[in-house]
Design a protein around this motif. Structure first.
Motif, PDB file in Angstrom:
ATOM      1  N   THR A   1      53.059  52.118  22.506  1.00 45.02           N
ATOM      2  CA  THR A   1      52.726  53.525  22.712  1.00 45.02           C
ATOM      3  C   THR A   1      53.960  54.186  23.313  1.00 45.02           C
ATOM      4  O   THR A   1      54.502  53.702  24.303  1.00 45.02           O
ATOM      5  CB  THR A   1      51.537  53.682  23.690  1.00 45.02           C
ATOM      6  OG1 THR A   1      50.421  52.937  23.206  1.00 45.02           O
ATOM      7  CG2 THR A   1      51.146  55.141  23.857  1.00 45.02           C
ATOM      8  N   THR A   2      54.408  55.264  22.718  1.00 44.00           N
ATOM      9  CA  THR A   2      55.582  55.960  23.233  1.00 44.00           C
ATOM     10  C   THR A   2      55.170  56.902  24.365  1.00 44.00           C
ATOM     11  O   THR A   2      53.990  57.293  24.460  1.00 44.00           O
ATOM     12  CB  THR A   2      56.265  56.800  22.134  1.00 44.00           C
ATOM     13  OG1 THR A   2      55.364  57.857  21.752  1.00 44.00           O
ATOM     14  CG2 THR A   2      56.646  55.950  20.927  1.00 44.00           C
ATOM     15  N   PRO A   3      56.128  57.297  25.199  1.00 48.52           N
ATOM     16  CA  PRO A   3      55.798  58.308  26.217  1.00 48.52           C
ATOM     17  C   PRO A   3      55.221  59.580  25.596  1.00 48.52           C
ATOM     18  O   PRO A   3      54.289  60.174  26.145  1.00 48.52           O
ATOM     19  CB  PRO A   3      57.138  58.565  26.901  1.00 48.52           C
ATOM     20  CG  PRO A   3      57.863  57.260  26.768  1.00 48.52           C
ATOM     21  CD  PRO A   3      57.485  56.767  25.385  1.00 48.52           C
ATOM     22  N   GLU A   4      55.730  59.978  24.452  1.00 47.46           N
ATOM     23  CA  GLU A   4      55.226  61.183  23.784  1.00 47.46           C
ATOM     24  C   GLU A   4      53.764  61.012  23.360  1.00 47.46           C
ATOM     25  O   GLU A   4      52.956  61.932  23.502  1.00 47.46           O
ATOM     26  CB  GLU A   4      56.100  61.526  22.568  1.00 47.46           C
ATOM     27  CG  GLU A   4      57.530  61.913  22.908  1.00 47.46           C
ATOM     28  CD  GLU A   4      58.428  60.720  23.283  1.00 47.46           C
ATOM     29  OE1 GLU A   4      59.441  60.959  23.977  1.00 47.46           O
ATOM     30  OE2 GLU A   4      58.120  59.561  22.919  1.00 47.46           O
ATOM     31  N   GLN A   5      53.419  59.825  22.866  1.00 43.88           N
ATOM     32  CA  GLN A   5      52.024  59.557  22.489  1.00 43.88           C
ATOM     33  C   GLN A   5      51.119  59.553  23.726  1.00 43.88           C
ATOM     34  O   GLN A   5      49.986  60.036  23.670  1.00 43.88           O
ATOM     35  CB  GLN A   5      51.922  58.225  21.744  1.00 43.88           C
ATOM     36  CG  GLN A   5      52.537  58.264  20.355  1.00 43.88           C
ATOM     37  CD  GLN A   5      52.699  56.872  19.755  1.00 43.88           C
ATOM     38  OE1 GLN A   5      53.028  55.910  20.444  1.00 43.88           O
ATOM     39  NE2 GLN A   5      52.467  56.787  18.451  1.00 43.88           N
ATOM     40  N   LEU A   6      51.618  59.009  24.827  1.00 40.79           N
ATOM     41  CA  LEU A   6      50.855  59.022  26.074  1.00 40.79           C
ATOM     42  C   LEU A   6      50.584  60.457  26.513  1.00 40.79           C
ATOM     43  O   LEU A   6      49.452  60.810  26.848  1.00 40.79           O
ATOM     44  CB  LEU A   6      51.600  58.278  27.184  1.00 40.79           C
ATOM     45  CG  LEU A   6      51.018  58.506  28.587  1.00 40.79           C
ATOM     46  CD1 LEU A   6      49.656  57.838  28.735  1.00 40.79           C
ATOM     47  CD2 LEU A   6      51.974  58.060  29.656  1.00 40.79           C
ATOM     48  N   LEU A   7      51.620  61.277  26.527  1.00 41.67           N
ATOM     49  CA  LEU A   7      51.452  62.668  26.965  1.00 41.67           C
ATOM     50  C   LEU A   7      50.489  63.420  26.046  1.00 41.67           C
ATOM     51  O   LEU A   7      49.695  64.246  26.507  1.00 41.67           O
ATOM     52  CB  LEU A   7      52.806  63.365  27.058  1.00 41.67           C
ATOM     53  CG  LEU A   7      53.765  62.768  28.107  1.00 41.67           C
ATOM     54  CD1 LEU A   7      55.105  63.483  28.071  1.00 41.67           C
ATOM     55  CD2 LEU A   7      53.175  62.769  29.504  1.00 41.67           C
TER      56      LEU A   7
END
Length: 171
Positions: A8-14
């Motif tokens: 999971t990328t930081p962008e997906q988390l956000l």
């Protein structure tokens, strides 16, 4: 050593936080691998900054322990508070296998990758009484600020029910 690809990328988390209706502030900064390095980049970020310990106990149970960054965690006394046996730090391979992150980026947000729900989450009670709390968004190149209530909302959405206990030693 090759860089591991995060599940999971930081962008997906956000985006997940946004989808859950969770308000957050994400502040990019140079990489911070330790509390000491973090103190150099946190100066203008409001809220309690936290440290995150990924441990394994004597029975092979995994624990993600989140506490105030500037407090001491007594790993010898903590097992009695959380219903565990002797705690030791889990290795880098287990960290990536169970939480999909690398050392220096441990965060409560990493439960998004614990699809088997095998990691027990422990949240410090003092930390959870703050107005805002701060964690890495799966990488140590930013700090994400949210409320403790929203952290609990995120945990629930990821099928985790954390224990909230006094984790830190009395000073």
């Amino acid at each position: 050593m090759t860089e591991r690809v995060l599940p999971t990328t930081p962008e997906q988390l956000l985006q997940k936080l946004t989808d859950l209706g969770i308000k957050y502030k994400n502040t990019p900064h140079p990489p911070a691998f330790t509390v000491e390095e973090g103190e150099k980049v946190w100066n203008n970020i409001p809220g309690m900054h936290c440290k995150n310990l990924f441990c394994k106990d004597a029975k092979g149970v995994f624990w993600l322990i989140i506490a105030p960054a500037l407090k001491k965690v007594d790993l010898k006394k903590l097992p009695a508070k959380i219903g565990s046996k002797r705690l030791t730090f889990a290795n880098e391979d287990l960290l990536f296998e169970k939480l999909g992150i690398t050392p220096g980026s441990v965060t409560p947000f990493s439960v998004i990758n614990d699809k088997e729900n095998v990691v027990h989450v422990i949240l410090d009670s003092e930390m959870m009484s703050q107005q805002f709390v701060n964690y890495h968004p799966l990488k140590n190149t930013a700090t994400t600020t949210i409320t403790p209530d929203d952290l609990m909302k995120f945990m629930s959405a990821c099928h985790h029910t954390p224990q909230i206990v006094p984790v830190c030693m009395d000073e």
